[in-house]
Write a protein that holds these residues in place. Structure first.
Motif, PDB file in Angstrom:
ATOM      1  N   GLY A 111      32.975  32.433  53.430  1.00  0.00           N
ATOM      2  CA  GLY A 111      34.057  31.662  52.822  1.00  0.00           C
ATOM      3  C   GLY A 111      34.038  31.656  51.312  1.00  0.00           C
ATOM      4  O   GLY A 111      34.683  30.820  50.682  1.00  0.00           O
ATOM      5  N   VAL A 112      33.315  32.595  50.716  1.00  0.00           N
ATOM      6  CA  VAL A 112      33.206  32.677  49.260  1.00  0.00           C
ATOM      7  C   VAL A 112      33.971  33.900  48.773  1.00  0.00           C
ATOM      8  O   VAL A 112      33.806  34.993  49.318  1.00  0.00           O
ATOM      9  CB  VAL A 112      31.729  32.772  48.818  1.00  0.00           C
ATOM     10  CG1 VAL A 112      31.628  32.880  47.297  1.00  0.00           C
ATOM     11  CG2 VAL A 112      30.936  31.577  49.332  1.00  0.00           C
ATOM     12  N   THR A 113      34.806  33.721  47.760  1.00  0.00           N
ATOM     13  CA  THR A 113      35.525  34.841  47.162  1.00  0.00           C
ATOM     14  C   THR A 113      34.953  35.156  45.793  1.00  0.00           C
ATOM     15  O   THR A 113      34.383  34.292  45.122  1.00  0.00           O
ATOM     16  CB  THR A 113      37.031  34.560  47.023  1.00  0.00           C
ATOM     17  OG1 THR A 113      37.237  33.537  46.034  1.00  0.00           O
ATOM     18  CG2 THR A 113      37.633  34.119  48.352  1.00  0.00           C
ATOM     19  N   ALA A 114      35.107  36.402  45.369  1.00  0.00           N
ATOM     20  CA  ALA A 114      34.621  36.842  44.064  1.00  0.00           C
ATOM     21  C   ALA A 114      35.618  37.845  43.496  1.00  0.00           C
ATOM     22  O   ALA A 114      35.874  38.881  44.110  1.00  0.00           O
ATOM     23  CB  ALA A 114      33.234  37.469  44.179  1.00  0.00           C
ATOM     24  N   ASN A 115      36.184  37.521  42.353  1.00  0.00           N
ATOM     25  CA  ASN A 115      37.189  38.373  41.713  1.00  0.00           C
ATOM     26  C   ASN A 115      36.952  38.419  40.208  1.00  0.00           C
ATOM     27  O   ASN A 115      36.309  37.531  39.636  1.00  0.00           O
ATOM     28  CB  ASN A 115      38.597  37.821  41.960  1.00  0.00           C
ATOM     29  CG  ASN A 115      39.000  37.881  43.420  1.00  0.00           C
ATOM     30  OD1 ASN A 115      39.300  38.938  43.952  1.00  0.00           O
ATOM     31  ND2 ASN A 115      39.012  36.731  44.081  1.00  0.00           N
ATOM     32  N   SER A 116      37.498  39.450  39.574  1.00  0.00           N
ATOM     33  CA  SER A 116      37.425  39.585  38.121  1.00  0.00           C
ATOM     34  C   SER A 116      38.821  39.511  37.514  1.00  0.00           C
ATOM     35  O   SER A 116      39.790  39.975  38.109  1.00  0.00           O
ATOM     36  CB  SER A 116      36.792  40.925  37.732  1.00  0.00           C
ATOM     37  OG  SER A 116      35.468  41.030  38.198  1.00  0.00           O
ATOM     38  N   LEU A 117      38.885  38.940  36.324  1.00  0.00           N
ATOM     39  CA  LEU A 117      40.103  38.931  35.512  1.00  0.00           C
ATOM     40  C   LEU A 117      39.839  39.792  34.284  1.00  0.00           C
ATOM     41  O   LEU A 117      38.980  39.452  33.461  1.00  0.00           O
ATOM     42  CB  LEU A 117      40.453  37.512  35.054  1.00  0.00           C
ATOM     43  CG  LEU A 117      41.276  36.622  35.964  1.00  0.00           C
ATOM     44  CD1 LEU A 117      41.434  35.251  35.304  1.00  0.00           C
ATOM     45  CD2 LEU A 117      42.635  37.226  36.272  1.00  0.00           C
TER      46      LEU A 117
END
Length: 251
Positions: free
Chosen positions: A182-188
Motif C-alpha cells: 500500500g505504499v507508492t513511490a514517485n518522482s517529480l
C-alpha cells in the motif's frame, strides 16, 4: 478530495522555496507536517506560516546525510505527532558544491557532495520511515528530481544531474518492492523554478520566455502536485517520474 487529515508528513529542505511551498500545501490539507531544514530558524519560520494558517507543524533541523540524526528526528516526530510518518517528500538536493562548472573543469573533490545529498540523503530518509509505512499498509514517498536528471544540459550541472538520475532509478525499483504494502513511490522532475522573490527581473523574464507556459514554476505549483501524489486518490499511481515544468519537455 485530497484530504490528508490523520496523516503525518516529513518534508526535507522545507525551510524555503519549493519545500516550504509543499509543506504549507500538505498542512492545508490536514496533515501534520514535520518541517526539516539544516537551519532551525528557517524550519521554524515555515512552521510559523503553517500554524498562522491553522495547520500543525513540527520543526526538525537535521542533516539528511547524517543517518543517526535522520532516525532520531523520525522517532521524535512519531512521539510528538502520536503516530508515524506516512508521507515523505525528499526535497533537499542543492549541495554547496553543486556549482555550475563544466565537468572537465570540476575538481574531483566536488563530485561527492551533489551525488551523496541526492542519493544517500534520500536513501537515509526513505529507510527511516519505510518500515512503519509497510506495517501500516499505507504510505507515500515523493522524490523531488529535476529535468537535469532526464535531459542532457550544457550548463555545468552534470554531476547534479547524475545524482538526480540515480535517485529516480532507485524510486522506480522501490515502487515495485513496496506496492503490495500500500505504499507508492514517485518522482517529480522540476523544470525552471522561481526560487526567490528577490531574483533579477530581467533574468527571470528571460528564463520564463523559454518555457512554453511563459512563466517559471512556483512553490504553489510544487505543493499542488505533492498533495495529489500524497493523497488517497493517487493510490494507483506509482513508480513514475512526472515532469512538472510548464511544458518545457514532454517525454
Amino acid at each position: 478530495m485530497f484530504d490528508l487529515a490523520g496523516h503525518v508528513a516529513l518534508v526535507t529542505g522545507a525551510g524555503q522555496n519549493m519545500g516550504a511551498g509543499a509543506a504549507r500545501a500538505l498542512a492545508a490539507q490536514g496533515a501534520v507536517v514535520a518541517v526539516n531544514d539544516l537551519s532551525l530558524e528557517r524550519a521554524e519560520a515555515t512552521c510559523e506560516e503553517i500554524e498562522a494558517a491553522g495547520g500543525t507543524a513540527i520543526a526538525v533541523a537535521f542533516d539528511v546525510l547524517d543517518a543517526d540524526a535522520v532516525r532520531a528526528a523520525v522517532a521524535r516526530v512519531r512521539a510528538e505527532a502520536g503516530r508515524p510518518i506516512d508521507i515523505l517528500m525528499n526535497n533537499a538536493g542543492i549541495h554547496p558544491d553543486m556549482g555550475a562548472v563544466p565537468f572537465r573543469q570540476l575538481d574531483p573533490a566536488r563530485w561527492r557532495g551533489p551525488i551523496d545529498l541526492n542519493i544517500y540523503g534520500s536513501l537515509y530518509c526513505v529507510h527511516a520511515v519505510l518500515e512503519d509505512m509497510c506495517a501500516a499498509g499505507w504510505g507515500r514517498i515523493v522524490q523531488i528530481s529535476s529535468g537535469a536528471g532526464r535531459t542532457g544540459l550544457n550548463i555545468g550541472v552534470a554531476v547534479y544531474g547524475a545524482g538526480k538520475s540515480g535517485i529516480e532509478g532507485f524510486i522506480r525499483h522501490l515502487s515495485q518492492e513496496v506496492a503490495p504494502h500500500g505504499v507508492t513511490a514517485n518522482s517529480l522532475a522540476l523544470g525552471l523554478m522561481n526560487n526567490s522573490a528577490r531574483g533579477d527581473a530581467a533574468v527571470t523574464a528571460h528564463l520564463a520566455a523559454s518555457v512554453p507556459a511563459k512563466r517559471l514554476g512556483t512553490p504553489e505549483d510544487v505543493g499542488a502536485a505533492v498533495v495529489f501524489l500524497a493523497s488517497p486518490e493517487a493510490s494507483w499511481l506509482t513508480g513514475q517520474t512526472i515532469n512538472l515544468n510548464g511544458g518545457a519537455t514532454t517525454n
